[in-house]
Write a protein that holds these residues in place. Structure first.
Motif: not given
Length: 232
Positions: A103-109, A114-118
């Motif tokens: 969670t930290n990596l996704i929120k802070r990096h 910024s990657q998005t998926y359907s």
């Protein structure tokens, strides 16, 4: 396999006794065990790095005249760097299996967050976040130390470097890595780099070892949570 034994009955010299007994073969063969240790590679990143370092140190101790060969020193240098890259990558990949680290990596990096998926992608792969996070980490170049530091700071809240001097030294060493890998030990002007000698390689070794020790010590509680169970 059998061994033969003969004896006499006390007071009856005419009586002879012959015995045969099966002798079990040795289960322990020291030479085979040494071969096993040389081939053994631990799965846990910290243990694997320390194991590889011991093997490399043993090779250096037995190198004899090879120590004076510039090519040999470049080989040692690149092996130390390869061990560092493998450790930094694998340590992040093991720790990111912890939900809070992921969670930290996704929120802070930004590169990952910024990657998005359907929704369709999520519906077809319930573990999409785990897979994409691991894939993102595996795609990184772990000799690009500024980028690596950002990954560690985002995921774990700490730099992998114990101090600024270590970071500065290793960043400069990555330039020599490039020259050794891509230019056979020559710089961009074509001059052979003479910096990569035995004292320099030993300093690289010690700096990388300090990076590993720093990360292992500061992430010990998390590492314990993802450490594979002992077989013994």
């Amino acid at each position: 396999m059998f061994d033969q034994f003969e004896t006499e009955v006390s007071g009856e010299p005419e009586i002879e006794v012959s015995l045969s007994a099966e002798v079990a073969e040795e289960d322990y063969d020291e030479e085979s065990y040494r071969d096993y240790l040389k081939a053994y590679v631990p799965e846990e990143p910290g243990e694997r790095y320390r194991h590889s370092l011991r093997m490399l140190d043993e090779m250096v101790a037995a190198a004899g005249q090879l120590i004076s060969y510039p090519t040999f020193q470049r080989m040692l240098f690149l092996q130390n760097v390869a061990m560092m890259e493998a450790y930094l990558s694998d340590r992040l990949l093991t720790l990111v299996t912890l939900e809070e680290v992921q969670t930290n990596l996704i929120k802070r990096h930004k590169g990952l967050g910024s990657q998005t998926y359907s929704l369709e992608a999520f519906a077809s792969a319930q573990s999409l976040i785990v897979e994409k996070t691991a894939g993102f980490l595996k795609a990184q170049l772990y000799h690009e130390l500024d980028a690596v530091e950002k990954l560690f700071e985002a995921a774990l809240g700490l730099s992998p470097f114990p101090d600024g001097d270590t970071k500065t030294f290793l960043k400069k060493a990555m330039i020599n890595r490039h020259h050794c890998v891509h230019r056979d030990g020559k710089d961009n002007s074509g001059a052979v780099i003479v910096e990569v000698d035995a004292p320099y390689v030993h300093q690289v070794r010690d700096c990388i070892a300090s990076v590993v020790a720093h990360v292992e010590a500061n992430c010990a509680d998390k590492i314990d949570r993802v450490r594979p169970p002992s077989l013994f």
